[in-house]
Design a protein around this motif. Sequence first.
Motif, PDB file in Angstrom:
ATOM      1  N   GLU A   4      -6.146  22.536   8.459  1.00  0.00           N
ATOM      2  CA  GLU A   4      -5.058  23.271   9.107  1.00  0.00           C
ATOM      3  C   GLU A   4      -4.912  24.673   8.535  1.00  0.00           C
ATOM      4  O   GLU A   4      -4.574  25.614   9.261  1.00  0.00           O
ATOM      5  N   HIS A   5      -5.186  24.827   7.233  1.00  0.00           N
ATOM      6  CA  HIS A   5      -5.043  26.121   6.572  1.00  0.00           C
ATOM      7  C   HIS A   5      -6.384  26.838   6.396  1.00  0.00           C
ATOM      8  O   HIS A   5      -6.471  27.812   5.635  1.00  0.00           O
ATOM      9  N   ASN A   6      -7.418  26.357   7.102  1.00  0.00           N
ATOM     10  CA  ASN A   6      -8.742  26.999   7.087  1.00  0.00           C
ATOM     11  C   ASN A   6      -9.294  27.158   5.675  1.00  0.00           C
ATOM     12  O   ASN A   6      -9.838  28.205   5.314  1.00  0.00           O
ATOM     13  N   LEU A   7      -9.164  26.115   4.872  1.00  0.00           N
ATOM     14  CA  LEU A   7      -9.671  26.128   3.504  1.00  0.00           C
ATOM     15  C   LEU A   7     -10.972  25.333   3.428  1.00  0.00           C
ATOM     16  O   LEU A   7     -11.112  24.288   4.067  1.00  0.00           O
ATOM     17  N   ILE A   8     -11.886  25.816   2.643  1.00  0.00           N
ATOM     18  CA  ILE A   8     -13.181  25.159   2.522  1.00  0.00           C
ATOM     19  C   ILE A   8     -13.051  23.854   1.742  1.00  0.00           C
ATOM     20  O   ILE A   8     -12.240  23.757   0.821  1.00  0.00           O
ATOM     21  N   PHE A   9     -13.823  22.851   2.106  1.00  0.00           N
ATOM     22  CA  PHE A   9     -13.784  21.553   1.452  1.00  0.00           C
ATOM     23  C   PHE A   9     -14.649  21.542   0.190  1.00  0.00           C
ATOM     24  O   PHE A   9     -14.216  21.134  -0.871  1.00  0.00           O
ATOM     25  N   LEU A  10     -15.902  21.960   0.341  1.00  0.00           N
ATOM     26  CA  LEU A  10     -16.909  21.748  -0.695  1.00  0.00           C
ATOM     27  C   LEU A  10     -16.957  22.894  -1.692  1.00  0.00           C
ATOM     28  O   LEU A  10     -16.448  23.989  -1.447  1.00  0.00           O
ATOM     29  N   SER A  11     -17.610  22.616  -2.833  1.00  0.00           N
ATOM     30  CA  SER A  11     -17.845  23.630  -3.853  1.00  0.00           C
ATOM     31  C   SER A  11     -19.194  23.366  -4.501  1.00  0.00           C
ATOM     32  O   SER A  11     -20.115  22.868  -3.845  1.00  0.00           O
ATOM     33  N   ASN A  12     -19.302  23.655  -5.793  1.00  0.00           N
ATOM     34  CA  ASN A  12     -20.591  23.542  -6.470  1.00  0.00           C
ATOM     35  C   ASN A  12     -21.040  22.099  -6.667  1.00  0.00           C
ATOM     36  O   ASN A  12     -22.225  21.828  -6.776  1.00  0.00           O
ATOM     37  N   ASN A  13     -20.111  21.169  -6.776  1.00  0.00           N
ATOM     38  CA  ASN A  13     -20.482  19.769  -6.989  1.00  0.00           C
ATOM     39  C   ASN A  13     -19.474  18.863  -6.315  1.00  0.00           C
ATOM     40  O   ASN A  13     -18.423  19.319  -5.845  1.00  0.00           O
ATOM     41  N   ASP A  14     -19.786  17.567  -6.246  1.00  0.00           N
ATOM     42  CA  ASP A  14     -18.881  16.595  -5.628  1.00  0.00           C
ATOM     43  C   ASP A  14     -18.588  15.454  -6.597  1.00  0.00           C
ATOM     44  O   ASP A  14     -18.606  14.283  -6.211  1.00  0.00           O
TER      45      ASP A  14
END
Length: 269
Positions: A4-14
């Motif tokens: 809803e706030h157009n924020l990215i889910f992923l980053s360098n690791n999970d």
Amino acid sequence: HLAEHNLIFLSNNDILYTPNNGNFLGQIELLAKFDPVMEDHNIRYQQARNKQHYLSHDIQNEFVKIISSIGKNKLMDKIKSSKYYLVILDCTLDCTPDISHIGQLSLIIRTVQIKNGNVEIFDNFCTFLEVDNTNGLGIAGLFKQELNNMGLLLSDCRGQGYDNGANMKGKHQGVQTLILNENCRAFYVPCGCHNLNLVIGDIANSIPKAVLFLASYSDCIRCLLHLVLQLSKFFQIEINLIVLKSNNISGAIYILLKLAAIKVRKVTF
């Protein structure tokens, strides 16, 4: 919340409870502090030998696809309720490439809705289309295929809005001509901003002083970009070379400000 706030889910690791693991896992860690079920899940993950928490990048991508599917279905219901629509295709001669150098075409459907006597116009972004063939026939075929996938009828189209590229507005093999051949009511309207850009360009080329000014301005930009490149090498700072190659003046100024913010106690020339 993230979508809803157009924020990215992923980053360098999970991996849970590690730095830079992205917004999604960060919110999972936050929820675990207040939700017993999520807390128990995370404890089991930390104690497990295989370290499977079912929140990896594949699961996150699946979440994104599900959210996208739900949103797109609601959008299609909204568009179909209006019946008639106008299509806007944002595409240059070579189409807009992303960082992966894949040509993309953005598809926007404009609709009119009347509620309680109030008339409202909506521009609905539908999707990005991957373009392999950038001529008029290829783009028109791609557009019609996507309309079919969305369940929209080409006969309900009442307008086309493109730029002034030959592949889009061409009189014989342009997209607008190919669409008009199948639907004579899908009138073509050229992009006003692109028209203004062409007019200003012609005016500037017809005035000698303007030509001289623009030439000097281009030289100044090249000098500024060269200065940014040399300073970045001196301070050993990685910069985006795409910004320099594209003559992005605002990007160059941003990099200069970034360099100016570095505190150097002693510099030897």
